[in-house]
Design a protein around this motif. Structure first.
Motif, short mmCIF file in Angstrom:
data_model
loop_
_atom_site.label_atom_id
_atom_site.label_comp_id
_atom_site.label_asym_id
_atom_site.label_seq_id
_atom_site.Cartn_x
_atom_site.Cartn_y
_atom_site.Cartn_z
N ALA A 244 0.73 -1.30 -0.05
CA ALA A 244 -0.04 -0.03 0.13
C ALA A 244 0.99 1.32 0.06
CB ALA A 244 -0.90 -0.10 1.23
N MET A 245 1.90 1.26 0.48
CA MET A 245 2.80 2.49 0.86
C MET A 245 3.52 2.46 -0.36
SD MET A 245 3.92 4.88 2.73
CE MET A 245 3.75 4.83 4.38
N ASN A 246 3.95 1.49 -1.25
CA ASN A 246 4.51 1.64 -2.48
C ASN A 246 3.54 2.21 -3.49
OD1 ASN A 246 7.06 0.74 -1.46
ND2 ASN A 246 6.71 -1.33 -2.00
N PHE A 247 2.33 1.84 -3.42
CA PHE A 247 1.23 2.18 -4.38
C PHE A 247 1.06 3.80 -3.96
CE2 PHE A 247 -2.97 3.32 -5.50
CZ PHE A 247 -3.42 2.78 -6.62
N LEU A 248 1.09 4.17 -2.85
CA LEU A 248 0.63 5.68 -2.28
C LEU A 248 1.74 6.36 -2.81
CD1 LEU A 248 -1.76 7.05 -1.03
CD2 LEU A 248 -0.51 6.66 0.91
N ARG A 249 3.05 6.08 -2.59
CA ARG A 249 4.31 6.86 -3.01
C ARG A 249 4.48 7.21 -4.23
NH1 ARG A 249 5.17 10.17 0.95
NH2 ARG A 249 5.69 9.35 3.05
N LYS A 250 3.68 6.15 -5.25
CA LYS A 250 3.74 6.71 -6.85
C LYS A 250 3.31 8.12 -6.89
CE LYS A 250 3.51 1.99 -8.24
NZ LYS A 250 2.51 1.11 -8.82
N TYR A 251 2.10 8.50 -6.07
CA TYR A 251 1.55 9.77 -6.18
C TYR A 251 1.92 10.89 -5.31
CZ TYR A 251 -0.85 6.19 -8.97
OH TYR A 251 -1.26 5.23 -9.85
N ASN A 252 2.05 10.50 -3.82
CA ASN A 252 2.04 11.35 -2.89
C ASN A 252 3.49 11.14 -2.24
OD1 ASN A 252 1.65 12.84 -0.46
ND2 ASN A 252 -0.28 12.09 0.18
N GLN A 253 4.04 12.33 -2.39
CA GLN A 253 5.59 12.44 -1.81
C GLN A 253 5.53 13.14 -0.51
OE1 GLN A 253 7.95 10.74 -3.45
NE2 GLN A 253 6.50 9.79 -4.85
N ASN A 254 4.62 13.83 -0.09
CA ASN A 254 4.49 14.43 1.14
C ASN A 254 5.11 13.49 2.51
OD1 ASN A 254 3.48 16.99 0.07
ND2 ASN A 254 1.53 15.77 0.03
N GLU A 255 5.78 14.20 3.31
CA GLU A 255 6.31 13.60 4.45
C GLU A 255 5.12 12.77 5.33
OE1 GLU A 255 8.71 14.41 8.60
OE2 GLU A 255 8.69 16.10 6.87
N ASN A 256 3.95 13.59 5.20
CA ASN A 256 2.82 13.07 5.97
C ASN A 256 2.16 12.53 4.85
OD1 ASN A 256 0.40 12.23 7.07
ND2 ASN A 256 0.02 14.40 8.27
N VAL A 257 1.52 11.01 4.93
CA VAL A 257 0.97 10.62 3.69
C VAL A 257 -0.52 10.83 3.51
CG1 VAL A 257 2.38 8.86 2.71
CG2 VAL A 257 1.01 8.42 4.78
N ASN A 258 -0.90 11.57 4.73
CA ASN A 258 -2.15 11.97 4.92
C ASN A 258 -2.50 13.43 4.62
OD1 ASN A 258 -4.54 10.40 5.49
ND2 ASN A 258 -4.83 11.15 7.54
N ASP A 259 -1.32 14.10 3.88
CA ASP A 259 -1.49 15.39 3.52
C ASP A 259 -1.35 15.42 1.96
OD1 ASP A 259 -0.86 18.10 2.83
OD2 ASP A 259 1.17 18.08 3.55
N PRO A 260 -2.62 15.92 1.23
CA PRO A 260 -2.75 16.20 -0.35
C PRO A 260 -2.27 17.20 -0.68
CG PRO A 260 -4.76 17.09 0.80
CD PRO A 260 -3.76 16.67 2.12
N SER A 261 -1.00 18.01 0.30
CA SER A 261 -0.35 19.00 -0.61
C SER A 261 0.16 18.74 -2.03
CB SER A 261 0.45 19.91 0.46
OG SER A 261 -0.46 20.21 1.63
#
Length: 333
Positions: free
Chosen positions: A177-194
């Motif tokens: 799940a983290m690898n999937f999420l990191r493809k799109y979200n590079q923020n330190e906090n993965v709950n941050d959509p900035s």
């Protein structure tokens, strides 16, 4: 009328109908009970009235228990208690308290939302009162089917099977799940959509997705339903269409699910979800209804948010109470 809300004044046309529904069942979601003072949601647009949710569930149950056509079962679509319960170390106590509010409503089929997974691990949920399906061959996932009547089935999906929530950080699924999420979200906090634009904002920790195994299972279930000439309602906590919720509350791999549903658009009637508290309704290009129910926790003190689905031979009536509109869905497309 198949793709439009019914004016509540016109609902009398159905309530006064001499034809009794084949079956009726209830819908409720995003109760978020916790013994905490009211506070604003994250965007400071709606007040979350945590303690008031107990009263609203009690009102809903009184309505169902005294209705002209009592419900055969209830679908609870997730976020039964709030994540604050975990902070307060009251998760188990508060869960038991809210479950008692449902009194004689049985059976209840529970869907797991992100707040269930803030309070409990998946293994705890699998062995607790919120496990509603036979998960022997799919643990730690939680999905299954409900036969409503001879020609209507409900398919419940697990929208957090691929997720960072409720599992050990050392597990294979967490890393996937983290690898999937990191493809799109590079923020330190993965709950941050900035830095994420539009519907890309869905790639945050409070959402999730379906694994390939569950997608294959969903396709198999719809193939079987099609062969039996059954109609299907699909339920899950997270919306799967961009027009059926806000940009932050959308399934990570919603396109994969939509592609399967659209392949069986003559079988699939609707997808019903929670999670996006303001609610939404959209009738898509494949004539599938997407209904996102408004949250109990953000109701004003003088209103409510729950629904009853009445099944007739040729149509369904989704009878909304309070913040939720009423809809008609034709069984024949």
């Amino acid at each position: 009328m198949a793709n439009e809300a019914i004016n509540k004044k016109d609902l009398n046309l159905y309530e006064n109908d001499t034809i009794k529904p084949i079956v009726s069942f209830g819908l409720i979601t995003d109760i978020h009970y916790t013994d905490n003072d009211d506070r604003w949601n994250y965007s400071e647009t709606f007040l979350r009235r945590y303690r008031n949710s107990l009263k609203l569930v009690d009102q809903a149950c009184n309505y169902w228990l005294n209705a002209k056509y009592p419900i055969a079962f209830l679908l609870q679509l997730g976020d039964l208690i709030d994540g604050l319960c975990s902070t307060d170390k009251t998760s188990e106590y508060d869960l038991n308290l809210i479950l008692k509010q449902f009194r004689n409503i049985s059976p209840i089929y529970h869907i797991w939302g992100n707040h269930e997974l803030y309070n409990f691990t998946r293994n705890e949920l699998l062995n607790g009162p919120l496990c509603s399906f036979d998960t022997k061959d799919i643990e730690p996932a939680h999905y299954g089917t409900i036969q409503v009547c001879s020609n209507l089935k409900i398919i419940a999906i697990d929208t957090y099977e691929l997720s960072l929530l409720g599992i050990e950080k050392t597990s294979e699924m967490y890393n996937q799940a983290m690898n999937f999420l990191r493809k799109y979200n590079q923020n330190e906090n993965v709950n941050d959509p900035s830095g994420l634009d539009g519907y890309q904002q869905r790639f945050i920790q409070l959402n999730g997705g379906l694994t390939q195994k569950q997608l294959c299972w969903l396709q198999e279930q719809l193939t079987k339903a099609e062969s039996l000439n059954e109609k299907v309602i699909i339920i899950g906590h997270i919306p799967i269409h961009p027009n059926a919720g806000d940009e932050l509350a959308l399934l990570w791999n919603y396109g994969d699910v939509l592609n399967i549903l659209w392949e069986f658009n003559n079988t699939v009637l609707a997808y019903i979800a929670g999670h996006s508290h303001e609610g939404a309704y959209f009738y898509d290009e494949k004539e599938i209804h997407h209904l996102t129910l408004q949250a109990i926790v953000e109701c004003e003190p003088d209103t409510n948010a729950f629904a009853t689905i009445h099944v007739y031979k040729e149509y369904l009536i989704i009878q909304g109470i309070g913040r939720i509109n009423t809809y008609r869905i034709d069984l024949l497309k």
